[in-house]
Design a protein around this motif. Structure first.
Motif, PDB file in Angstrom:
ATOM      1  N   GLU A 108       0.843  -1.184   0.000  1.00  0.00           N
ATOM      2  CA  GLU A 108       0.000   0.000   0.000  1.00  0.00           C
ATOM      3  C   GLU A 108       0.884   1.241   0.000  1.00  0.00           C
ATOM      4  N   PRO A 109       0.562   2.245  -0.800  1.00  0.00           N
ATOM      5  CA  PRO A 109       1.364   3.472  -0.814  1.00  0.00           C
ATOM      6  C   PRO A 109       1.451   4.074   0.582  1.00  0.00           C
TER       7      PRO A 109
ATOM      8  N   TYR B   6       5.563  15.761  -3.119  1.00  0.00           N
ATOM      9  CA  TYR B   6       4.480  14.778  -3.053  1.00  0.00           C
ATOM     10  C   TYR B   6       4.236  14.134  -4.416  1.00  0.00           C
ATOM     11  N   LEU B   7       3.840  12.861  -4.366  1.00  0.00           N
ATOM     12  CA  LEU B   7       3.348  12.167  -5.551  1.00  0.00           C
ATOM     13  C   LEU B   7       1.887  11.819  -5.324  1.00  0.00           C
ATOM     14  N   PHE B   8       1.048  12.240  -6.274  1.00  0.00           N
ATOM     15  CA  PHE B   8      -0.383  11.950  -6.207  1.00  0.00           C
ATOM     16  C   PHE B   8      -0.781  11.058  -7.370  1.00  0.00           C
ATOM     17  N   GLY B   9      -1.823  10.273  -7.159  1.00  0.00           N
ATOM     18  CA  GLY B   9      -2.313   9.372  -8.189  1.00  0.00           C
ATOM     19  C   GLY B   9      -3.254  10.050  -9.167  1.00  0.00           C
ATOM     20  N   PRO B  10      -3.745   9.306 -10.161  1.00  0.00           N
ATOM     21  CA  PRO B  10      -4.591   9.884 -11.210  1.00  0.00           C
ATOM     22  C   PRO B  10      -5.936  10.406 -10.727  1.00  0.00           C
ATOM     23  N   ASP B  11      -6.363   9.976  -9.549  1.00  0.00           N
ATOM     24  CA  ASP B  11      -7.599  10.500  -8.968  1.00  0.00           C
ATOM     25  C   ASP B  11      -7.322  11.608  -7.950  1.00  0.00           C
ATOM     26  N   GLY B  12      -6.076  12.049  -7.882  1.00  0.00           N
ATOM     27  CA  GLY B  12      -5.708  13.090  -6.935  1.00  0.00           C
ATOM     28  C   GLY B  12      -5.397  12.584  -5.547  1.00  0.00           C
ATOM     29  N   GLU B  13      -5.283  11.262  -5.389  1.00  0.00           N
ATOM     30  CA  GLU B  13      -5.023  10.675  -4.081  1.00  0.00           C
ATOM     31  C   GLU B  13      -3.526  10.704  -3.755  1.00  0.00           C
ATOM     32  N   PRO B  14      -3.157  11.019  -2.508  1.00  0.00           N
ATOM     33  CA  PRO B  14      -1.739  11.030  -2.149  1.00  0.00           C
ATOM     34  C   PRO B  14      -1.167   9.614  -2.115  1.00  0.00           C
TER      35      PRO B  14
ATOM     36  N   ARG C  22       7.906   2.837  -8.905  1.00  0.00           N
ATOM     37  CA  ARG C  22       7.262   1.928  -7.959  1.00  0.00           C
ATOM     38  C   ARG C  22       5.760   2.158  -7.875  1.00  0.00           C
ATOM     39  N   TRP C  23       5.342   3.412  -7.971  1.00  0.00           N
ATOM     40  CA  TRP C  23       3.920   3.729  -7.719  1.00  0.00           C
ATOM     41  C   TRP C  23       3.137   4.118  -8.947  1.00  0.00           C
ATOM     42  N   VAL C  24       3.800   4.495 -10.025  1.00  0.00           N
ATOM     43  CA  VAL C  24       3.084   4.880 -11.241  1.00  0.00           C
ATOM     44  C   VAL C  24       2.895   3.650 -12.123  1.00  0.00           C
TER      45      VAL C  24
END
Length: 202
Positions: free
Chosen positions: A33-34, A172-180, A199-201
């Motif tokens: 989990e991130p 910060y890195l955020f996901g495509p839905d704007g989630e941290p 790792r996360w993208v």
């Protein structure tokens, strides 16, 4: 003739148990989990880009977003952090251009008094043409910083005029839905930044 069910020999049961154990070892491990999953960081803002256009958080929907708050007149920390972000993206682009294309890097000033849209545009472009520089009114910047849990405060005056700005320097890195998702290890260099992005993208 009736067939009588006999107990399995002990060795047969041992082999069956071993097979089940091996099957469990070969099962795919659940994805990690991130580290920032579920954190209350980030959200909508209304800021201005170098072209004078209003930019909102939702304008980047579907894209992973790297977000950094700093200021153009920062003597050392901000330029170093932004350089490593740009270099990390360059390293990732060289090895995996499709993944890199999913990421939008964003620089948001915490010094709107001096960082006009032209200044933030030039500052961002000095590191990469892909970085989007954003500014706004003092009230807009304060609201965005609060939403992204960023601290900043006007600091001491410097010789020759001007002043420093104290601020947190978290990438910060955020996901495509704007989630941290995570923070990027800019203190460890470009390769570490690229590895964390990879790792996360997905």
């Amino acid at each position: 003739m009736n067939r009588i069910n006999k107990p399995l020999p002990r060795i047969t049961m041992m082999l069956a148990a071993a097979a089940l154990t091996l099957a469990g070892c070969n099962a795919a491990a659940p994805a990690a989990e991130p580290p920032l999953a579920g954190a209350d960081i980030g959200g909508d803002f209304a800021l201005t880009n170098s072209a004078g256009e209003t930019v909102r958080w939702d304008d980047f929907a579907g894209q992973y977003r790297v977000v950094y708050f700093g200021y153009a007149f920062c003597p050392d920390i901000c330029p170093t952090d932004m350089q490593r972000v740009a270099q990390g993206l360059k390293v990732l682009k060289a090895s995996d251009p499709d993944t890199a294309a999913k990421i939008t890097p964003i620089f948001i000033t915490i010094d709107p008094e001096r960082d006009t849209r032209q200044v933030v545009g030039e500052f961002a472009a000095a590191f990469s043409p892909d970085i989007i520089g954003l500014t706004g009114t003092p009230e807009q910047i304060a609201a965005a910083a609060k939403t992204f849990r960023v601290f900043y405060a006007k600091g001491e005056a410097v010789e020759g005029g001007g002043y420093l700005v104290d601020h947190s320097n978290i990438v910060y890195l955020f996901g495509p839905d704007g989630e941290p998702l995570a923070t990027l290890p800019v203190d460890q260099g470009a390769d570490a930044v690229a590895a964390e992005l990879a790792r996360w993208v997905s």
